[in-house]
Write a protein that holds these residues in place. Structure first.
Motif, PDB file in Angstrom:
ATOM      1  N   PRO A  64      18.577   9.453  -0.868  1.00 29.99           N
ATOM      2  CA  PRO A  64      19.050  10.530   0.003  1.00 29.99           C
ATOM      3  C   PRO A  64      17.915  11.135   0.825  1.00 29.99           C
ATOM      4  O   PRO A  64      16.802  11.321   0.335  1.00 29.99           O
ATOM      5  N   VAL A  65      18.222  11.438   2.083  1.00 31.08           N
ATOM      6  CA  VAL A  65      17.246  12.004   3.016  1.00 31.08           C
ATOM      7  C   VAL A  65      17.675  13.404   3.415  1.00 31.08           C
ATOM      8  O   VAL A  65      18.846  13.637   3.763  1.00 31.08           O
ATOM      9  N   LEU A  66      16.724  14.343   3.383  1.00 30.41           N
ATOM     10  CA  LEU A  66      16.974  15.708   3.850  1.00 30.41           C
ATOM     11  C   LEU A  66      16.102  15.963   5.069  1.00 30.41           C
ATOM     12  O   LEU A  66      14.883  15.855   4.996  1.00 30.41           O
ATOM     13  N   TYR A  67      16.731  16.297   6.185  1.00 27.61           N
ATOM     14  CA  TYR A  67      16.010  16.555   7.435  1.00 27.61           C
ATOM     15  C   TYR A  67      15.919  18.064   7.645  1.00 27.61           C
ATOM     16  O   TYR A  67      16.936  18.723   7.847  1.00 27.61           O
ATOM     17  N   MET A  68      14.711  18.604   7.590  1.00 24.61           N
ATOM     18  CA  MET A  68      14.484  20.032   7.827  1.00 24.61           C
ATOM     19  C   MET A  68      14.261  20.223   9.328  1.00 24.61           C
ATOM     20  O   MET A  68      13.142  20.112   9.829  1.00 24.61           O
ATOM     21  N   ARG A  93      24.297  10.172   2.846  1.00 26.35           N
ATOM     22  CA  ARG A  93      22.912   9.998   2.407  1.00 26.35           C
ATOM     23  C   ARG A  93      21.942  10.785   3.276  1.00 26.35           C
ATOM     24  O   ARG A  93      20.752  10.842   2.965  1.00 26.35           O
ATOM     25  N   PHE A  94      22.431  11.360   4.350  1.00 28.99           N
ATOM     26  CA  PHE A  94      21.581  12.078   5.303  1.00 28.99           C
ATOM     27  C   PHE A  94      22.146  13.471   5.499  1.00 28.99           C
ATOM     28  O   PHE A  94      23.303  13.645   5.876  1.00 28.99           O
ATOM     29  N   ARG A  95      21.308  14.479   5.242  1.00 27.36           N
ATOM     30  CA  ARG A  95      21.713  15.870   5.401  1.00 27.36           C
ATOM     31  C   ARG A  95      20.681  16.625   6.232  1.00 27.36           C
ATOM     32  O   ARG A  95      19.495  16.297   6.206  1.00 27.36           O
ATOM     33  N   ALA A 106      12.304  24.254  -2.625  1.00 28.74           N
ATOM     34  CA  ALA A 106      11.883  23.925  -3.987  1.00 28.74           C
ATOM     35  C   ALA A 106      13.055  24.044  -4.958  1.00 28.74           C
ATOM     36  O   ALA A 106      13.226  23.204  -5.853  1.00 28.74           O
ATOM     37  N   GLU A 107      13.878  25.078  -4.786  1.00 29.60           N
ATOM     38  CA  GLU A 107      15.067  25.232  -5.633  1.00 29.60           C
ATOM     39  C   GLU A 107      16.025  24.064  -5.430  1.00 29.60           C
ATOM     40  O   GLU A 107      16.602  23.532  -6.385  1.00 29.60           O
ATOM     41  N   LYS A 113      19.993  14.910  -8.694  1.00 27.98           N
ATOM     42  CA  LYS A 113      20.441  14.152  -7.517  1.00 27.98           C
ATOM     43  C   LYS A 113      19.988  14.799  -6.209  1.00 27.98           C
ATOM     44  O   LYS A 113      20.693  14.750  -5.189  1.00 27.98           O
ATOM     45  N   SER A 114      18.819  15.414  -6.231  1.00 29.34           N
ATOM     46  CA  SER A 114      18.280  16.037  -5.028  1.00 29.34           C
ATOM     47  C   SER A 114      17.704  14.967  -4.095  1.00 29.34           C
ATOM     48  O   SER A 114      17.508  13.818  -4.504  1.00 29.34           O
ATOM     49  N   PRO A 115      17.442  15.314  -2.841  1.00 29.83           N
ATOM     50  CA  PRO A 115      16.918  14.332  -1.885  1.00 29.83           C
ATOM     51  C   PRO A 115      15.623  13.681  -2.357  1.00 29.83           C
ATOM     52  O   PRO A 115      14.793  14.319  -3.004  1.00 29.83           O
ATOM     53  N   LYS A 116      15.469  12.412  -2.004  1.00 26.84           N
ATOM     54  CA  LYS A 116      14.275  11.657  -2.349  1.00 26.84           C
ATOM     55  C   LYS A 116      13.245  11.705  -1.230  1.00 26.84           C
ATOM     56  O   LYS A 116      12.038  11.648  -1.466  1.00 26.84           O
ATOM     57  N   PHE A 117      13.749  11.824   0.015  1.00 25.84           N
ATOM     58  CA  PHE A 117      12.887  11.860   1.193  1.00 25.84           C
ATOM     59  C   PHE A 117      13.130  13.163   1.944  1.00 25.84           C
ATOM     60  O   PHE A 117      14.280  13.507   2.236  1.00 25.84           O
ATOM     61  N   ILE A 118      12.055  13.871   2.269  1.00 24.00           N
ATOM     62  CA  ILE A 118      12.163  15.170   2.937  1.00 24.00           C
ATOM     63  C   ILE A 118      11.368  15.130   4.232  1.00 24.00           C
ATOM     64  O   ILE A 118      10.156  14.896   4.224  1.00 24.00           O
ATOM     65  N   ILE A 119      12.063  15.328   5.349  1.00 22.94           N
ATOM     66  CA  ILE A 119      11.429  15.331   6.665  1.00 22.94           C
ATOM     67  C   ILE A 119      11.280  16.775   7.132  1.00 22.94           C
ATOM     68  O   ILE A 119      12.272  17.506   7.215  1.00 22.94           O
ATOM     69  N   VAL A 120      10.058  17.195   7.441  1.00 24.16           N
ATOM     70  CA  VAL A 120       9.776  18.567   7.866  1.00 24.16           C
ATOM     71  C   VAL A 120       9.410  18.546   9.349  1.00 24.16           C
ATOM     72  O   VAL A 120       8.343  18.088   9.736  1.00 24.16           O
ATOM     73  N   ASP A 121      10.302  19.055  10.198  1.00 22.45           N
ATOM     74  CA  ASP A 121      10.152  18.940  11.651  1.00 22.45           C
ATOM     75  C   ASP A 121      10.392  20.294  12.327  1.00 22.45           C
ATOM     76  O   ASP A 121      11.525  20.771  12.364  1.00 22.45           O
ATOM     77  N   SER A 122       9.368  20.890  12.877  1.00 21.91           N
ATOM     78  CA  SER A 122       7.979  20.446  12.856  1.00 21.91           C
ATOM     79  C   SER A 122       7.182  21.291  11.872  1.00 21.91           C
ATOM     80  O   SER A 122       7.616  22.386  11.486  1.00 21.91           O
ATOM     81  N   TYR A 123       6.013  20.789  11.502  1.00 19.63           N
ATOM     82  CA  TYR A 123       5.194  21.534  10.555  1.00 19.63           C
ATOM     83  C   TYR A 123       4.747  22.865  11.151  1.00 19.63           C
ATOM     84  O   TYR A 123       4.639  23.861  10.432  1.00 19.63           O
ATOM     85  N   GLN A 124       4.508  22.910  12.449  1.00 19.86           N
ATOM     86  CA  GLN A 124       4.049  24.154  13.074  1.00 19.86           C
ATOM     87  C   GLN A 124       5.099  25.259  12.951  1.00 19.86           C
ATOM     88  O   GLN A 124       4.760  26.403  12.604  1.00 19.86           O
ATOM     89  N   VAL A 125       6.359  24.949  13.216  1.00 21.76           N
ATOM     90  CA  VAL A 125       7.421  25.951  13.081  1.00 21.76           C
ATOM     91  C   VAL A 125       7.637  26.296  11.611  1.00 21.76           C
ATOM     92  O   VAL A 125       7.833  27.463  11.252  1.00 21.76           O
TER      93      VAL A 125
END
Length: 211
Positions: A64-68, A93-95, A106-107, A113-125
Motif C-alpha cells: 500500500p502507498v500513501l501519498y502526502m 492500494r493508493f491513498r 505516526a499514529e 495493515k498501514s501503508p508500506k510506502f509513504i510519499i511526502v510531497d513536498s518536504y518544504q511544505v
C-alpha cells in the motif's frame, strides 16, 4: 551500555528484500531494498510530479502507498495527473492525504495493515506547515524502519531548497533528480551507467526540438 559494533562478516551476511521490478525501473535505479529511503528533486515543469506518480503506481504492486499531497493537495492538476496515469488501476492500494501532521502520520503508521510506502510531497511544505523538521523526519524513519519514505523536494539553483532538505538528501539511499522529463539516479544504489527513466517521451522530444 556499549552499543553494538558490526564485523565485516556480519555486514556481508545481511539480507535485504529488494524491489523485484522489471527493466524499465531496474536499469536506471537497480534493485533497491523495499525499505530504502528516496529523495527526489527537480525544478518546476521538468516532469517531477509525473515521475513521482508513476513511481507510486509501480510501488502499489509491492504494498500500500500513501501519498502526502501537502503542496498540491487535491487540486485540478493533481486530479488530471491521476487520470492520465491511470491511477484508478491501483484503487485500494493508493491513498492520498493532504493535512496529516507528522505525529498524525505516526499514529496512522502504527496501525495494522498501514501503508508500506509513504510519499511526502513536498518536504518544504511538510517542514513549514506540518512538523517535518529534520530531526523529526529522521526519528520517524528510524521508528518505522521497515517502511519506505520517499521525500519530494523543490529546487533552487539546481539544489534542494533549504538546509533541512539538503541534510535529508545526504542520508537517503536513493537520490533522484528529474530534468527534462528524465529521472536520473545519483547515488548509493544505481542501475546501469548512463541510463535514465523516461517520464514523458513526447516532452523529451519537444525539449530537444526547442534546443
Amino acid at each position: 551500555m556499549t552499543k553494538r559494533a558490526y564485523s565485516p562478516k556480519e555486514i556481508a551476511a545481511k539480507k535485504w528484500v529488494t524491489l523485484p521490478w522489471g527493466e524499465q525501473w531496474s536499469e536506471p535505479f537497480g534493485f533497491p531494498a523495499e525499505n530504502a529511503s528516496w529523495f527526489i528533486s527537480g525544478a518546476s515543469a521538468q516532469g517531477k510530479s509525473s515521475f513521482v506518480m508513476q513511481l507510486g503506481k509501480e510501488l502499489c504492486k509491492y504494498g500500500p502507498v500513501l501519498y502526502m499531497s501537502y503542496e498540491e493537495r487535491v487540486n485540478q492538476s493533481f486530479q488530471r495527473r491521476m487520470d492520465y496515469l491511470g491511477m484508478n488501476e491501483v484503487q485500494g492500494r493508493f491513498r492520498v492525504v493532504t493535512d496529516d501532521s507528522i505525529d498524525e502520520l505516526a499514529e496512522r503508521l502504527a496501525k495494522p495493515k498501514s501503508p508500506k510506502f509513504i510519499i511526502v510531497d513536498s518536504y518544504q511544505v511538510a517542514y513549514d506547515d506540518f512538523g517535518w523538521t529534520y530531526p523529526a523526519a529522521v526519528a520517524l524513519m528510524r521508528r518505522f524502519n521497515r517502511k519506505c519514505f520517499i521525500f519530494i523536494s523543490q529546487e533552487d539553483k539546481s539544489e534542494p531548497t533549504g538546509k533541512p532538505a539538503r541534510r535529508l538528501r545526504y542520508i537517503c539511499d536513493m537520490k533522484v533528480r528529474v530534468m527534462g522529463y528524465k529521472a536520473y539516479c545519483l547515488g548509493r544504489s544505481i542501475g546501469e551507467a548512463g541510463n535514465h527513466y523516461v517520464v514523458w517521451k513526447e516532452g523529451i522530444l519537444k525539449t530537444s526540438n526547442n534546443l
